[in-house]
Design a protein around this motif. Structure first.
Motif, PDB file in Angstrom:
ATOM      1  N   THR A   1       3.855  10.143  10.060  1.00 23.36           N
ATOM      2  CA  THR A   1       3.095   9.115   9.616  1.00 23.36           C
ATOM      3  C   THR A   1       4.205   7.889   9.724  1.00 23.36           C
ATOM      4  O   THR A   1       5.348   7.930   9.384  1.00 23.36           O
ATOM      5  CB  THR A   1       2.703   9.226   8.277  1.00 23.36           C
ATOM      6  OG1 THR A   1       3.674   9.478   7.359  1.00 23.36           O
ATOM      7  CG2 THR A   1       1.670  10.419   8.222  1.00 23.36           C
ATOM      8  N   GLN A   2       3.392   6.598  10.061  1.00 21.77           N
ATOM      9  CA  GLN A   2       4.230   5.555  10.213  1.00 21.77           C
ATOM     10  C   GLN A   2       3.303   4.329   9.898  1.00 21.77           C
ATOM     11  O   GLN A   2       2.059   4.689   9.740  1.00 21.77           O
ATOM     12  CB  GLN A   2       4.847   5.219  11.720  1.00 21.77           C
ATOM     13  CG  GLN A   2       5.600   6.190  12.206  1.00 21.77           C
ATOM     14  CD  GLN A   2       5.972   5.946  13.634  1.00 21.77           C
ATOM     15  OE1 GLN A   2       5.416   5.338  14.476  1.00 21.77           O
ATOM     16  NE2 GLN A   2       6.990   6.826  14.080  1.00 21.77           N
ATOM     17  N   VAL A   3       3.685   3.159   9.897  1.00 25.09           N
ATOM     18  CA  VAL A   3       2.879   2.002   9.802  1.00 25.09           C
ATOM     19  C   VAL A   3       3.083   1.197  11.102  1.00 25.09           C
ATOM     20  O   VAL A   3       4.132   0.951  11.523  1.00 25.09           O
ATOM     21  CB  VAL A   3       3.171   1.192   8.517  1.00 25.09           C
ATOM     22  CG1 VAL A   3       2.747   1.884   7.397  1.00 25.09           C
ATOM     23  CG2 VAL A   3       4.570   0.836   8.242  1.00 25.09           C
ATOM     24  N   SER A   4       2.042   0.365  11.398  1.00 29.31           N
ATOM     25  CA  SER A   4       2.166  -0.557  12.552  1.00 29.31           C
ATOM     26  C   SER A   4       1.360  -1.620  12.259  1.00 29.31           C
ATOM     27  O   SER A   4       0.523  -1.569  11.306  1.00 29.31           O
ATOM     28  CB  SER A   4       1.761   0.075  13.996  1.00 29.31           C
ATOM     29  OG  SER A   4       2.241  -0.573  15.068  1.00 29.31           O
ATOM     30  N   ILE A   5       1.274  -2.613  13.352  1.00 25.41           N
ATOM     31  CA  ILE A   5       0.366  -3.563  13.307  1.00 25.41           C
ATOM     32  C   ILE A   5      -0.690  -3.692  14.512  1.00 25.41           C
ATOM     33  O   ILE A   5      -0.450  -3.219  15.769  1.00 25.41           O
ATOM     34  CB  ILE A   5       0.993  -4.802  13.350  1.00 25.41           C
ATOM     35  CG1 ILE A   5       2.014  -5.201  14.207  1.00 25.41           C
ATOM     36  CG2 ILE A   5       1.635  -4.963  11.983  1.00 25.41           C
ATOM     37  CD1 ILE A   5       2.686  -6.712  14.508  1.00 25.41           C
ATOM     38  N   VAL A   6      -1.772  -4.195  14.391  1.00 23.27           N
ATOM     39  CA  VAL A   6      -2.595  -4.497  15.455  1.00 23.27           C
ATOM     40  C   VAL A   6      -2.667  -6.126  15.519  1.00 23.27           C
ATOM     41  O   VAL A   6      -3.229  -6.734  14.443  1.00 23.27           O
ATOM     42  CB  VAL A   6      -4.006  -3.690  15.288  1.00 23.27           C
ATOM     43  CG1 VAL A   6      -5.005  -4.289  16.519  1.00 23.27           C
ATOM     44  CG2 VAL A   6      -3.976  -2.388  15.149  1.00 23.27           C
TER      45      VAL A   6
ATOM     46  N   ARG B   1      -2.133  -4.824   9.355  1.00 25.68           N
ATOM     47  CA  ARG B   1      -1.529  -3.345   9.241  1.00 25.68           C
ATOM     48  C   ARG B   1      -2.173  -2.234   9.289  1.00 25.68           C
ATOM     49  O   ARG B   1      -3.150  -2.162   8.618  1.00 25.68           O
ATOM     50  CB  ARG B   1      -0.406  -3.468   8.026  1.00 25.68           C
ATOM     51  CG  ARG B   1       0.735  -2.480   7.958  1.00 25.68           C
ATOM     52  CD  ARG B   1       1.474  -2.347   6.851  1.00 25.68           C
ATOM     53  NE  ARG B   1       0.757  -1.512   5.778  1.00 25.68           N
ATOM     54  CZ  ARG B   1       1.298  -1.025   4.744  1.00 25.68           C
ATOM     55  NH1 ARG B   1       2.555  -1.142   4.452  1.00 25.68           N
ATOM     56  NH2 ARG B   1       0.459  -0.415   4.035  1.00 25.68           N
ATOM     57  N   VAL B   2      -1.831  -1.202   9.788  1.00 25.50           N
ATOM     58  CA  VAL B   2      -2.440   0.014  10.113  1.00 25.50           C
ATOM     59  C   VAL B   2      -1.632   1.039   9.656  1.00 25.50           C
ATOM     60  O   VAL B   2      -0.535   1.183  10.022  1.00 25.50           O
ATOM     61  CB  VAL B   2      -3.317   0.163  11.498  1.00 25.50           C
ATOM     62  CG1 VAL B   2      -4.167  -0.871  11.585  1.00 25.50           C
ATOM     63  CG2 VAL B   2      -2.189   0.116  12.370  1.00 25.50           C
ATOM     64  N   ASN B   3      -2.163   2.356   9.305  1.00 21.70           N
ATOM     65  CA  ASN B   3      -1.313   3.554   9.134  1.00 21.70           C
ATOM     66  C   ASN B   3      -1.657   4.214  10.624  1.00 21.70           C
ATOM     67  O   ASN B   3      -2.704   4.388  10.982  1.00 21.70           O
ATOM     68  CB  ASN B   3      -2.037   4.398   8.108  1.00 21.70           C
ATOM     69  CG  ASN B   3      -1.820   3.781   6.741  1.00 21.70           C
ATOM     70  OD1 ASN B   3      -0.726   3.090   6.673  1.00 21.70           O
ATOM     71  ND2 ASN B   3      -2.601   3.946   5.566  1.00 21.70           N
ATOM     72  N   THR B   4      -0.759   4.608  11.028  1.00 23.77           N
ATOM     73  CA  THR B   4      -0.611   5.333  12.237  1.00 23.77           C
ATOM     74  C   THR B   4       0.232   6.834  12.291  1.00 23.77           C
ATOM     75  O   THR B   4       0.888   6.868  11.170  1.00 23.77           O
ATOM     76  CB  THR B   4      -0.208   4.857  13.372  1.00 23.77           C
ATOM     77  OG1 THR B   4       1.405   4.470  13.012  1.00 23.77           O
ATOM     78  CG2 THR B   4      -0.529   3.294  13.656  1.00 23.77           C
TER      79      THR B   4
ATOM     80  N   LYS C   1      -4.398   8.697   4.931  1.00 22.87           N
ATOM     81  CA  LYS C   1      -5.252   8.569   5.778  1.00 22.87           C
ATOM     82  C   LYS C   1      -4.973   7.730   6.903  1.00 22.87           C
ATOM     83  O   LYS C   1      -4.421   6.413   6.607  1.00 22.87           O
ATOM     84  CB  LYS C   1      -6.445   7.476   4.927  1.00 22.87           C
ATOM     85  CG  LYS C   1      -7.357   8.518   4.041  1.00 22.87           C
ATOM     86  CD  LYS C   1      -8.539   7.659   3.041  1.00 22.87           C
ATOM     87  CE  LYS C   1      -9.114   8.404   2.348  1.00 22.87           C
ATOM     88  NZ  LYS C   1     -10.245   7.665   1.653  1.00 22.87           N
ATOM     89  N   ALA C   2      -4.794   8.221   8.134  1.00 24.10           N
ATOM     90  CA  ALA C   2      -4.656   7.444   9.091  1.00 24.10           C
ATOM     91  C   ALA C   2      -5.563   6.698   9.932  1.00 24.10           C
ATOM     92  O   ALA C   2      -6.593   7.149  10.185  1.00 24.10           O
ATOM     93  CB  ALA C   2      -3.876   8.199  10.207  1.00 24.10           C
TER      94      ALA C   2
END
Length: 913
Positions: free
Chosen positions: A189-194, A204-207, A287-288
């Protein structure tokens, strides 16, 4: 068909006695024989036939005798069933109405009993719902009972054992070589941005990066499109992704043409959306929003980088223990095949071993399971105390109704009829209490979810369902039956009781002992609950006074993620952070600002191989320590004391690369020698060396129950040519950082708004998330303990109050029963204080006996609190002594009212009675 005659039939018609199948069939056979005998006699008389001939002719003319008899039996059976149902419904209606009238005639008794029982049932139902949904129920996946989690246990150099995940290299080995798993998957699991567009701001989104097999392991099928294939998993250039149902609705409005569109992610090139997952399709622990493929190639060289979750599906009939033995064997072969990745010195020092558990146990955790069972036991004690109070009320009601029972007995009521009546009363009371308990549990559950720590797993699944309602109803029925059986001993009272209003109405010795035993039980259970709550309170107090190693007061934090498409290299990243710190520190009330990739109590203080230039170290020796990146200003903003030279933006720009080590690291590797001036070297094999310029105060990083962190704080500095060649131009670019701002006198809301404006001015594509004060973060780290402590305190308070009510009721009844005796004592010259001492003494004797029993139970029961306590013994004598003293005070207070009534007894009036 003629109605049967006879004395029994007459009595049955007159008194409406119930029919039975055996009696009906006997009457039917008698009637058939009566008609047949009449026909036989008629043939013998009119036609002069012999009896044998007449019987034969009568049967022939009658027809199929057995068939007719069976048809009539069927009709009678149907009528009997219908009549039985009607009689049962009539009985239920009659007894229900009678019970309702009886309870309404005693409103005080009914109201107190219902409220007391509803309080206990409601609390128990609310906690049972949490226990059921979080601990007992399987995970929402097909074959959930066969899912396992595979992790890695390492022996930490600071002491104790920590659990890490698995490496990518183990994936293919476990997937293809396992004899106990039918499938295996891994994910990270990571965090990223759209980035923002015209309709949506940057977010920010959970990926999650996963293997293609994760969908077959978890039984997830797409709502639209398709999931990753093995070919897409191994492809080197194709970038594809799936999105969750919620993100599809939130970001794209549920566009049915979403498949095939491209989505820009902050960490790299855009991805093609190949499918939408159904609602509720989530990973076990997160929750991704966006699922991307993890590029896995069986030909890649393994690396000692345990950062991925591993989950498998057991073959039918395989246990977790069998899978653990299988994984242990495979890991031994894997380590032997790759000694360059897992050298013998590393294996000896870390004691690395595989850890296999069921997926549910891995997600929930042993501490959560223990805490929920503890809370359920606590509310079960409260329920028993409430039931004991209601039972005492029923015993008092029995004594008050002895004359009524005698009257009923004299008028011919049987034990069965009276037992049904009392049972109807108790069941009705339990039913009303159950309805109130469900409503109370619903409200309590919403309150519990509001204060529950967000770290608790599966909270989104918690709701009152049919299992909770069944638990409440079954408990209410069970208590109703028990309460209904209590009056059975008084049924059949001698009618001589009716001859004198004053005689024969004193309580029986068994019921008096039963009342006292119930109160003793209440006090003993209250001792256990109060002791547990006091232990948790003392443990929480110890946690609150722990020296954290930093000062959280007045510190505001937030997370920023820089999109890789614009901030790929160090030369692009460093100016952003430097300019941001400069602008934030210029705000009013801000004294210091800094940033780090690893905020304390964020759970990210992991383990990275680092070589030190310490005494006794050989060139090949590496140690596993936490590597943290910080900007200048971080230590000042966090309030961390540092002995030595702190990093500055000038030193960073000059590439001096100063390093700060924690006190744990300094003591372990340099002992009595100062580490300042020595060097450390991350990323074995040989990489650029970094000089140590300071020693930071020890701090807790992963929680107050974890050891002090053995951290090495690296600055964000320009990467060397070797580092760039090996890890790419983004090495140590630090795009994901937590901003730390010290502003003790600032309004938090205004401060955050000002920082948002600064970030938006600098780059509107950079989102801000996880806005929290450091004080809240520290409080959340203790949320599990405070949550358990709060519930135990509430349960213990209710138990104490109910116990006080029980003591008050028993002492009041004793005073009432001994009214004449007390009057005689006063008439003979006894002083009021002597009578008061007598009453209080009885209360203390009762309380002391209950406390003694409770302390013995508490000594055994509180041991289960051991894993939840912090620097407190489960058998702390001061806690047990204080609990006993508190309940003695409560017992004395509960006896004050009855004592004052005893003192006001008129001796003359008492003698007349």
């Amino acid at each position: 068909m003629n109605e049967p005659t006879g004395a029994w039939a007459t009595l049955r018609r007159v008194f409406r006695l119930p029919q039975t199948r055996r009696r009906m069939r006997a009457e039917l056979d008698d009637e058939f024989r009566f008609h047949l005998e009449g026909r036989i006699e008629e043939l013998m008389e009119r036609e002069g036939l012999a009896r044998e001939q007449a019987e034969y002719e009568a049967r022939r003319r009658f027809g199929d005798f057995d068939t007719y008899r069976q048809q009539v039996r069927n009709i009678d059976d149907s009528m009997l069933h219908r009549r039985s149902r009607m009689e049962l419904l009539d009985t239920i209606r009659r007894e229900t109405n009678h019970a309702a009238r009886a309870l309404l005639r005693a409103p005080s008794f009914s109201l107190v009993a219902v409220i007391t029982l509803a309080l206990g049932l409601g609390a128990a139902t609310a906690i049972f719902t949490l226990l059921d949904r979080v601990v007992l129920r399987p995970l929402p996946y097909p074959n959930a009972d066969r899912l396992i989690h595979i992790g890695t246990l390492w022996r930490m150099e600071t002491g104790g054992t920590d659990e890490y995940r698995i490496s990518r290299g183990q994936y293919f080995y476990f997937k293809h070589e396992s004899a106990t798993m039918s499938d295996f998957a891994l994910y990270d699991t990571q965090v990223s941005i759209v980035p923002g567009d015209g309709d949506h701001p940057a977010e920010r989104v959970n990926t999650v990066e996963s293997s293609a097999s994760v969908f077959s392991v978890l039984g997830i099928r797409p709502e639209l499109g398709h999931v990753f294939s093995v070919d897409e998993e191994r492809a080197q250039n194709k970038t594809v992704a799936l999105i969750s149902h919620d993100y599809w609705q939130r970001r794209f409005g549920g566009d049915p043409g979403i498949v095939g569109r491209r989505l820009q992610l902050g960490w790299g090139p855009s991805v093609e959306i190949i499918g939408v997952l159904p609602h509720g399709a989530n990973l076990p622990d997160v929750k991704a929003d966006i699922w991307t493929r993890n590029q896995l190639d069986p030909n890649d060289k393994p690396a000692n980088n345990h950062t991925h979750h591993g989950i498998g599906v057991l073959k039918p009939g395989v246990t977790v223990a069998m899978a653990a033995a299988d994984v242990k064997h495979m890991q031994a072969l894997f380590v032997a095949a790759h000694p360059e990745v897992y050298p013998a010195s590393f294996m000896t020092r870390t004691g690395m071993a595989m850890h296999v558990t069921s997926l549910r146990d891995s997600i929930v955790g042993e501490s959560v399971v223990r805490a929920f069972w503890l809370l359920f036991a606590a509310v079960a004690f409260v329920l028993l105390i409430a039931a004991a109070n209601v039972a005492n009320l029923f015993l008092l009601r029995i004594d008050a109704r002895r004359r009524e029972v005698a009257v009923r007995t004299a008028l011919g009521a049987g034990r069965g009829e009276l037992a049904v009546h009392y049972l109807a009363e108790s069941l009705m009371l339990g039913g009303v209490a159950a309805v109130g308990a469900i409503a109370l549990a619903y409200g309590l559950l919403h309150g519990l979810l509001a204060i529950a720590p967000q770290s608790l797993p599966r909270l989104d699944e918690v709701t009152i369902g049919w299992r909770s309602v069944t638990f409440c109803a079954a408990s209410a029925i069970a208590f109703g039956v028990v309460f209904g059986l209590l009056p059975l001993g008084s049924i059949g009272v001698d009618v001589a009781v009716l001859r004198d209003a004053g005689r024969g109405l004193t309580t029986s010795r068994p019921r008096e002992l039963a009342r006292r035993a119930l109160v003793l039980t209440q006090i003993a259970l209250a001792v256990v609950l109060l002791s547990g709550a006091a232990l948790m309170l003392k443990s929480f107090s110890r946690l609150r006074h722990v020296q954290l190693g930093f000062n959280p007061v007045g510190v505001q934090t937030m997370t920023l993620i820089l999109p890789a498409s614009k901030y790929l290299t160090y030369q692009q990243v460093e100016p952003f952070w430097r300019d941001l710190m400069r602008r934030v520190e210029a705000l009013p009330s801000v004294t210091h600002a800094g940033a780090t990739n690893n905020l304390p109590f964020g759970g990210g203080f992991g383990c990275t191989s680092v070589a030190t230039e310490a005494a006794g170290d050989r060139p090949a020796d590496v140690h596993c320590m936490s590597m943290v990146f910080v900007t200048p200003g971080y230590f000042e903003a966090m309030g961390v004391k540092v002995a030595g030279t702190l990093p500055t933006w000038s030193s960073v720009e000059a590439g001096a690369a100063p390093v700060i080590v924690s006190g744990v690291v300094a003591r372990r590797f340099w002992k009595d020698v100062s580490p300042i001036g020595h060097v450390v070297e991350p990323f074995n094999p040989r990489m650029p060396q970094f000089p140590i310029t300071g020693i930071a105060e020890d701090m807790y990083g992963n929680g107050l129950r974890s050891p002090l962190v053995d951290a090495i704080y690296f600055p964000i500095v320009p990467p060397s040519d070797e580092l760039t060649a090996k890890f790419g131009p983004g090495s140590w670019a630090s795009r994901y950082m937590s901003l730390v701002v010290r502003a003790p006198n600032a309004d938090p809301g205004a401060l955050v708004t000002a920082i948002r404006q600064i970030v938006t001015q600098m780059d509107p594509q950079v989102p801000i998330a996880d806005v929290q004060s450091m004080e809240i973060i520290v409080a959340q780290s203790m949320a599990d303990t405070s949550f358990t402590m709060s519930l135990l305190l509430i349960a213990a308070t209710i138990a104490m109050l109910l116990s006080a009510v029980g003591i008050y009721g028993v002492i009041s009844y004793i005073v009432g029963q001994r009214r004449v005796e007390i009057g005689i004592r006063l008439a003979l010259g006894a002083q009021v204080r002597e009578v008061s001492r007598l009453i209080v003494g009885q209360s203390l004797v009762l309380a002391t006996a209950g406390i003694a029993a409770g302390v013995m139970v508490a000594l055994a029961a509180t041991r289960f609190l051991g894993s939840l306590l912090f620097e407190v013994s489960p058998t702390d004598p001061t806690v047990l002594g204080g609990t006993a003293l508190l309940l003695l005070v409560v017992a004395v207070a509960a006896s004050v009212g009855p004592t004052r009534r005893a003192a006001r007894i008129d001796p003359v009036e008492a003698m007349r009675q």
